[in-house]
Design an enzyme around this catalytic site. Structure first.
Site, mmCIF file in Angstrom:
data_model
loop_
_atom_site.group_PDB
_atom_site.id
_atom_site.type_symbol
_atom_site.label_atom_id
_atom_site.label_comp_id
_atom_site.label_asym_id
_atom_site.label_seq_id
_atom_site.Cartn_x
_atom_site.Cartn_y
_atom_site.Cartn_z
ATOM 1 N N GLU A 1 49.640 33.119 52.879
ATOM 2 C CA GLU A 1 49.611 34.540 52.534
ATOM 3 C C GLU A 1 50.049 35.365 53.741
ATOM 4 O OE1 GLU A 1 46.698 35.192 49.028
ATOM 5 O OE2 GLU A 1 45.533 35.304 50.870
ATOM 6 N N HIS B 1 40.596 33.558 54.405
ATOM 7 C CA HIS B 1 41.448 34.642 53.909
ATOM 8 C C HIS B 1 41.754 35.618 55.038
ATOM 9 C CE1 HIS B 1 42.861 38.122 51.673
ATOM 10 N NE2 HIS B 1 43.172 37.257 50.724
ATOM 11 N N ASN C 1 42.108 36.247 43.142
ATOM 12 C CA ASN C 1 41.102 36.685 44.108
ATOM 13 C C ASN C 1 40.822 38.154 43.831
ATOM 14 O OD1 ASN C 1 39.630 37.507 46.317
ATOM 15 N ND2 ASN C 1 41.254 37.123 47.819
ATOM 16 N N LYS D 1 38.714 39.995 45.252
ATOM 17 C CA LYS D 1 38.256 40.712 46.451
ATOM 18 C C LYS D 1 37.005 41.526 46.121
ATOM 19 C CE LYS D 1 42.944 40.463 48.099
ATOM 20 N NZ LYS D 1 44.005 41.000 48.946
ATOM 21 N N SER E 1 51.235 40.084 46.911
ATOM 22 C CA SER E 1 51.947 40.904 45.917
ATOM 23 C C SER E 1 52.656 40.083 44.839
ATOM 24 C CB SER E 1 52.929 41.866 46.615
ATOM 25 O OG SER E 1 52.223 42.734 47.497
ATOM 26 N N GLY F 1 48.732 43.144 49.279
ATOM 27 C CA GLY F 1 48.325 44.468 48.830
ATOM 28 C C GLY F 1 49.306 45.574 49.186
ATOM 29 N N GLU G 1 41.726 38.702 55.196
ATOM 30 C CA GLU G 1 40.771 39.800 55.361
ATOM 31 C C GLU G 1 39.507 39.315 56.072
ATOM 32 O OE1 GLU G 1 41.066 40.883 51.251
ATOM 33 O OE2 GLU G 1 43.166 41.346 51.652
HETATM 34 P P1 13P Z 1 47.765 40.912 46.475
HETATM 35 O O1 13P Z 1 48.251 40.008 45.384
HETATM 36 O O2 13P Z 1 46.985 42.088 45.964
HETATM 37 O O3 13P Z 1 48.834 41.260 47.447
HETATM 38 O O4 13P Z 1 46.661 40.056 47.313
HETATM 39 C C1 13P Z 1 46.987 38.790 47.748
HETATM 40 C C2 13P Z 1 45.759 38.131 48.276
HETATM 41 O O5 13P Z 1 45.267 38.477 49.323
HETATM 42 C C3 13P Z 1 45.151 37.068 47.475
HETATM 43 O O6 13P Z 1 44.174 36.381 48.186
#
Ligand code: 13P
Length: 252
Positions: free
Chosen positions: A168, A96, A10, A12, A214, A174, A98
């Site tokens: 997640e 997601h 992803n 983002k 992560s 992140g 976010e």
């Molecule tokens: P990270 O791997 O950067 O922590 O992000 C995970 C994520 O949100 C994937 O959708």
């Protein structure tokens, strides 16, 4: 049943016209022939066509990070599932964290999108996960149970073959802080048990549950070695060929 691992990236709101194509081309040449795991990359909408082109003839699929639940019309700024299909997307990420916590998406809205994405014949990575405060308050099971029960409301047993669940934990996204394999396995087993209650043992056994938060080359093998962890949804470490290949290669 042995479930084929599914490793997806992803991106983002990252990348550029040039680097999206360059990274995708690198992934296609390094990983494109691998058949032992399923792979997909989800770029920002505007970079999808370039990535689709770069992945042509490879085993890496392309997905979007979101979609709207109408086909077309007066919905300024939105993108429909049909548009995603039209430009070569196979997958869409829905729910997601976010989208939930930064953009305010509710379980009900996510359920509407899941329903529409299935009608559009997209395969879904349906994300769930608890906030740090919720984990500290011992609410993890309650939160993911609510997210799955509401998000998959009225979704048929047949449709479940088009859905991958992505666990997640928000505190691990992140942040560099990864759930331990035990923490991941624990929640994944809970989720599989819940799918068994909502559907049946056969669906629970077949559904793939990705871990996200992560994931990197150094921890992927350990996490993906857990019995109920069937893949990864990777953010930061899916932005470079070396890191994404490192994750994929660590499980081959
Ligand atoms: P990270 O791997 O950067 O922590 O992000 C995970 C994520 O949100 C994937 O959708």
């Amino acid at each position: 049943m042995s479930r084929k691992l599914f490793i997806a990236g992803n991106w983002k709101m990252n990348s550029s016209a040039a680097s999206s194509v360059e990274v995708a081309a690198g992934m296609a040449s390094e990983l494109g022939a691998i058949d032992a795991v399923d792979m997909a990359i989800c770029p920002p909408f505007v970079y999808i066509p370039g990535v689709v082109e770069a992945f042509k003839g490879s085993n890496i699929g392309v997905g979007a990070q979101n979609m709207y639940f109408e086909d077309n019309g007066a919905f300024t700024g939105e993108i429909s599932g049909q548009m995603l299909k039209d430009i070569g997307c196979r997958y869409v990420i829905l729910g997601h964290s976010e989208r939930r916590h930064v953009l305010g998406e509710t379980d009900a809205l996510i359920n509407t999108k899941v329903t529409k994405a299935l009608a559009d014949e997209l395969e879904i990575m349906f994300c769930v996960g608890e906030l740090l405060d919720e984990r500290k308050a011992d609410q993890t099971t309650a939160v993911v149970t609510r997210q799955i029960t509401e998000g998959l409301k009225n979704i048929s047993r047949e449709a479940m073959s088009s859905i991958t669940i992505a666990y997640e934990p928000v505190w691990a996204i992140g942040t560099g802080e990864t759930a331990t394999p035990d923490q991941a396995q624990d929640v994944h087993a809970t989720i599989r048990g819940l799918v068994g209650q909502l559907y049946d043992a056969e669906i629970a056994d077949a559904v793939r549950i990705q871990y996200g938060g992560s994931v990197k080359p150094s921890n992927a093998a350990e996490l993906l070695g857990c019995p109920d962890v069937d893949g990864a949804l990777v953010g930061g470490a899916s932005m470079t060929v070396a890191d994404f290949a490192g994750i994929v290669n660590s499980v081959l």
